[in-house]
Design a protein around this motif. Structure first.
Motif, PDB file in Angstrom:
ATOM      1  N   ARG A 163      28.024  13.045  -9.125  1.00 55.10           N
ATOM      2  CA  ARG A 163      28.522  10.873  -8.416  1.00 55.10           C
ATOM      3  C   ARG A 163      28.543  11.123  -7.192  1.00 55.10           C
ATOM      4  N   ASN A 164      29.328  12.607  -6.474  1.00 51.09           N
ATOM      5  CA  ASN A 164      29.891  12.726  -5.232  1.00 51.09           C
ATOM      6  C   ASN A 164      28.572  13.113  -4.570  1.00 51.09           C
ATOM      7  N   ARG A 165      28.304  13.047  -5.338  1.00 52.02           N
ATOM      8  CA  ARG A 165      26.465  13.622  -4.291  1.00 52.02           C
ATOM      9  C   ARG A 165      24.791  12.256  -4.617  1.00 52.02           C
ATOM     10  N   LYS A 166      24.962  10.881  -5.036  1.00 50.78           N
ATOM     11  CA  LYS A 166      24.608   9.624  -5.009  1.00 50.78           C
ATOM     12  C   LYS A 166      23.985   9.091  -3.686  1.00 50.78           C
ATOM     13  N   PRO A 167      23.282   8.802  -3.367  1.00 45.74           N
ATOM     14  CA  PRO A 167      22.006   8.579  -2.540  1.00 45.74           C
ATOM     15  C   PRO A 167      23.862   7.619  -1.930  1.00 45.74           C
ATOM     16  N   ASN A 168      23.335   7.723  -0.229  1.00 49.82           N
ATOM     17  CA  ASN A 168      24.256   7.105   0.528  1.00 49.82           C
ATOM     18  C   ASN A 168      23.346   5.495   1.096  1.00 49.82           C
TER      19      ASN A 168
ATOM     20  N   GLN B 183      20.841  11.977 -12.618  1.00 48.46           N
ATOM     21  CA  GLN B 183      20.178  13.702 -12.177  1.00 48.46           C
ATOM     22  C   GLN B 183      21.969  15.088 -11.829  1.00 48.46           C
ATOM     23  N   LEU B 184      21.708  15.367 -12.899  1.00 46.63           N
ATOM     24  CA  LEU B 184      22.735  16.747 -13.052  1.00 46.63           C
ATOM     25  C   LEU B 184      22.099  18.309 -12.022  1.00 46.63           C
ATOM     26  N   ILE B 185      21.105  18.150 -11.767  1.00 47.10           N
ATOM     27  CA  ILE B 185      20.526  19.369 -11.077  1.00 47.10           C
ATOM     28  C   ILE B 185      21.465  19.886 -10.382  1.00 47.10           C
ATOM     29  N   ASP B 186      21.298  20.150  -9.579  1.00 48.89           N
ATOM     30  CA  ASP B 186      22.106  21.088  -8.412  1.00 48.89           C
ATOM     31  C   ASP B 186      21.162  21.209  -7.642  1.00 48.89           C
ATOM     32  N   LYS B 187      20.582  19.567  -6.100  1.00 49.02           N
ATOM     33  CA  LYS B 187      19.314  19.670  -5.426  1.00 49.02           C
ATOM     34  C   LYS B 187      19.527  19.906  -3.939  1.00 49.02           C
ATOM     35  N   GLY B 188      21.413  21.262  -3.899  1.00 47.26           N
ATOM     36  CA  GLY B 188      21.532  21.312  -3.075  1.00 47.26           C
ATOM     37  C   GLY B 188      21.953  19.960  -1.817  1.00 47.26           C
ATOM     38  N   ASN B 189      21.563  19.999  -0.422  1.00 43.82           N
ATOM     39  CA  ASN B 189      21.225  18.234   0.077  1.00 43.82           C
ATOM     40  C   ASN B 189      21.105  17.444  -0.251  1.00 43.82           C
ATOM     41  N   LYS B 190      19.856  17.541  -1.247  1.00 43.09           N
ATOM     42  CA  LYS B 190      19.645  16.179  -1.632  1.00 43.09           C
ATOM     43  C   LYS B 190      20.111  15.411  -3.127  1.00 43.09           C
ATOM     44  N   PRO B 191      20.122  14.336  -2.234  1.00 39.29           N
ATOM     45  CA  PRO B 191      20.699  13.411  -4.176  1.00 39.29           C
ATOM     46  C   PRO B 191      20.791  13.378  -5.410  1.00 39.29           C
ATOM     47  N   ASN B 192      21.429  12.932  -5.676  1.00 38.92           N
ATOM     48  CA  ASN B 192      21.337  12.915  -7.307  1.00 38.92           C
ATOM     49  C   ASN B 192      21.583  11.782  -7.946  1.00 38.92           C
ATOM     50  N   PHE B 193      20.564  11.567  -8.006  1.00 38.87           N
ATOM     51  CA  PHE B 193      19.619   9.904  -7.575  1.00 38.87           C
ATOM     52  C   PHE B 193      20.354   9.578  -9.560  1.00 38.87           C
ATOM     53  N   CYS B 194      20.511   8.011  -9.545  1.00 42.95           N
ATOM     54  CA  CYS B 194      20.508   6.998 -11.018  1.00 42.95           C
ATOM     55  C   CYS B 194      20.228   6.193 -10.950  1.00 42.95           C
ATOM     56  N   LEU B 195      19.654   5.199 -12.027  1.00 43.88           N
ATOM     57  CA  LEU B 195      18.742   4.080 -10.929  1.00 43.88           C
ATOM     58  C   LEU B 195      20.097   2.898 -10.571  1.00 43.88           C
ATOM     59  N   ALA B 196      21.351   3.080 -11.789  1.00 43.62           N
ATOM     60  CA  ALA B 196      22.318   2.196 -11.222  1.00 43.62           C
ATOM     61  C   ALA B 196      22.474   2.559  -9.722  1.00 43.62           C
ATOM     62  N   ASP B 197      21.943   3.328  -8.849  1.00 45.54           N
ATOM     63  CA  ASP B 197      22.958   3.110  -7.535  1.00 45.54           C
ATOM     64  C   ASP B 197      21.928   2.572  -6.923  1.00 45.54           C
ATOM     65  N   TYR B 198      20.955   1.854  -7.058  1.00 46.32           N
ATOM     66  CA  TYR B 198      20.255   0.472  -6.327  1.00 46.32           C
ATOM     67  C   TYR B 198      20.744  -0.919  -6.907  1.00 46.32           C
ATOM     68  N   ILE B 199      21.511  -0.958  -7.543  1.00 49.26           N
ATOM     69  CA  ILE B 199      22.722  -1.633  -7.655  1.00 49.26           C
ATOM     70  C   ILE B 199      23.799  -2.277  -7.129  1.00 49.26           C
ATOM     71  N   SER B 200      24.205  -3.416  -6.507  1.00 47.24           N
ATOM     72  CA  SER B 200      25.831  -3.653  -5.276  1.00 47.24           C
ATOM     73  C   SER B 200      25.995  -3.321  -6.697  1.00 47.24           C
ATOM     74  N   PRO B 201      27.616  -2.478  -5.912  1.00 49.97           N
ATOM     75  CA  PRO B 201      28.902  -2.210  -6.977  1.00 49.97           C
ATOM     76  C   PRO B 201      29.534  -3.658  -6.444  1.00 49.97           C
ATOM     77  N   ASN B 202      29.011  -4.321  -5.578  1.00 48.31           N
ATOM     78  CA  ASN B 202      29.956  -6.206  -5.610  1.00 48.31           C
ATOM     79  C   ASN B 202      29.667  -6.957  -6.372  1.00 48.31           C
ATOM     80  N   GLY B 203      29.048  -6.714  -7.309  1.00 48.07           N
ATOM     81  CA  GLY B 203      29.403  -8.212  -8.100  1.00 48.07           C
ATOM     82  C   GLY B 203      28.257  -8.912  -7.414  1.00 48.07           C
ATOM     83  N   ASP B 204      27.227  -8.505  -6.948  1.00 43.27           N
ATOM     84  CA  ASP B 204      26.713  -9.616  -5.644  1.00 43.27           C
ATOM     85  C   ASP B 204      25.389  -9.365  -5.917  1.00 43.27           C
ATOM     86  N   ASP B 205      24.845  -8.754  -6.795  1.00 38.91           N
ATOM     87  CA  ASP B 205      23.887  -7.965  -7.125  1.00 38.91           C
ATOM     88  C   ASP B 205      22.389  -8.784  -8.401  1.00 38.91           C
ATOM     89  N   HIS B 206      21.563  -8.453  -8.388  1.00 39.33           N
ATOM     90  CA  HIS B 206      20.846  -8.826  -9.781  1.00 39.33           C
ATOM     91  C   HIS B 206      19.807  -7.847 -10.252  1.00 39.33           C
TER      92      HIS B 206
END
Length: 372
Positions: free
Chosen positions: A97-102, A210-233
């Motif tokens: 989770r700490n390595r998710k895309p920014n 994704q749980l595989i250690d990808k080094g300096n690459k982000p560990n993706f999850c589809l939920a990352d593409y939805i805003s956590p602020n409650g203003d998305d769809h």
């Protein structure tokens, strides 16, 4: 499929077991299934290719060579898989989770967020959205359209096949013997870690990270593409080109016309995918409107050069087919367009597609099981 193979072994079956479908692979067959059944297990990339495979299995000389070659290949695949597994480093979920895309969130508010049903989509309009390369692959022609028509070795036969498909396509359009339907909706959503909560509905989608250690690459999850602020769809959809297909197949089979029985199945699958592409364009330009000013060529549509993605349950970024249950509940799919789920969550009629819509401009396809 693992259970089926185990049951066939327990009941001492000896017939070959063919494994196929969009969410299967040679690797999965080799690693998870083949050793469960002592008779031959063979992965077939598409159901329409089963005819060629069965023909080989019915020929004693070809069968022996095919089974020997396949078992040898699967053993190599397993050995490579287990060797690679030893090299992989799996991260704890908090570290992943700490390595998710920014990502930066600037959600586009949809113009028509309600659930909508389309009773019939024009076959004539959809034909321009057909990707013909998978059509040829279904008939075991390697190559891409339109180049395959000019291939020095396969071009003549590929051309005959294509002409037959065009004739059947014209017949389907004129007779309207296939009906293409769709249901979709765009819903207020909020993400939290690996979950997407629908704000106005008692439904939560679960997407693995994704749980595989990808080094300096982000560990993706589809939920990352939805805003956590409650203003998305998030969007969900189901389309089918299967209504009327069973009757057509029965007619051809009663005439002992296996060629056209297979042809109409392949074309129905192509129509289902074409309808999916057509609907996604409609969503981007009109219903959601986040990509309304962009115009893409057919080739760009096939290569998915547009903004946003439409992953499906059972695919690499969302491998759990159980998420289909939530789509069916949310859209009332069976009552809306007559598509049901079997016990194993296969769609019926088979020429059907379901999935999600993500609009984030940086959304991309990935596999939760791979380093990509």
């Amino acid at each position: 499929m693992v259970y089926v193979a185990s049951e066939m072994e327990r009941q001492k079956f000896e017939v070959p077991l063919l494994i196929g479908g969009a969410t299967t692979s040679r690797k999965h067959t080799a690693v998870k299934i083949e050793e469960k059944y002592s008779s031959s297990v063979i992965h077939v990339i598409d159901a329409s290719r089963c005819v060629g495979m069965v023909s080989k299995l019915l020929n004693p000389d070809h069968k022996k060579e095919l089974v020997h070659k396949t078992k040898k290949e699967y053993k190599t695949i397993r050995e490579t898989f287990y060797q690679n597994q030893q090299k992989l480093k799996i991260l704890p979920i908090n570290e992943a989770r700490n390595r998710k895309p920014n990502l930066v969130y600037n959600p586009f508010q949809p113009q028509n967020p309600e659930i909508q049903k389309i009773e019939s989509i024009s076959l004539n309009e959809l034909k321009d959205y057909i990707d013909w390369s998978p059509f040829f692959h279904a008939w075991e022609f390697k190559g891409t359209y339109p180049g395959i028509l000019n291939d020095s070795e396969k071009g003549v036969e590929a051309g005959k096949l294509f002409n037959d498909a065009q004739n059947m396509l014209a017949s389907l359009i004129e007779s309207k013997s296939l009906t293409v339907k769709a249901v979709f909706g765009i819903f207020p959503a909020q993400s939290k870690e690996e979950e997407v909560h629908l704000i106005k509905n008692d439904i939560t989608f679960n997407f693995p990270r994704q749980l595989i250690d990808k080094g300096n690459k982000p560990n993706f999850c589809l939920a990352d593409y939805i805003s956590p602020n409650g203003d998305d769809h998030i969007g969900v959809f189901t389309v089918t080109a299967g209504h009327g297909l069973e009757k057509l197949v029965e007619q051809f089979e009663s005439d002992h016309d296996d060629y056209n029985a297979i042809m109409v199945k392949v074309l129905a699958d192509r129509y289902a995918e074409a309808a999916t592409e057509w609907l996604h364009e409609k969503i981007r330009k009109n219903e959601w409107g986040y990509d309304s000013n962009q115009i893409y060529s057919k080739e760009e549509l096939i290569r998915e050069k547009y903004q946003g993605i439409r992953p499906a349950p059972g695919y690499p970024s969302c491998p759990d087919h159980a998420e289909k249950d939530k789509i069916w509940k949310l859209l009332d799919v069976e009552n809306a367009i007559g598509v049901s789920l079997t016990e194993s969550r296969a769609m019926w009629p088979t020429a059907s597609v379901c999935g999600f819509y993500f609009s984030h401009p940086e959304s991309q396809y990935f596999s939760v099981l791979k380093n990509i």
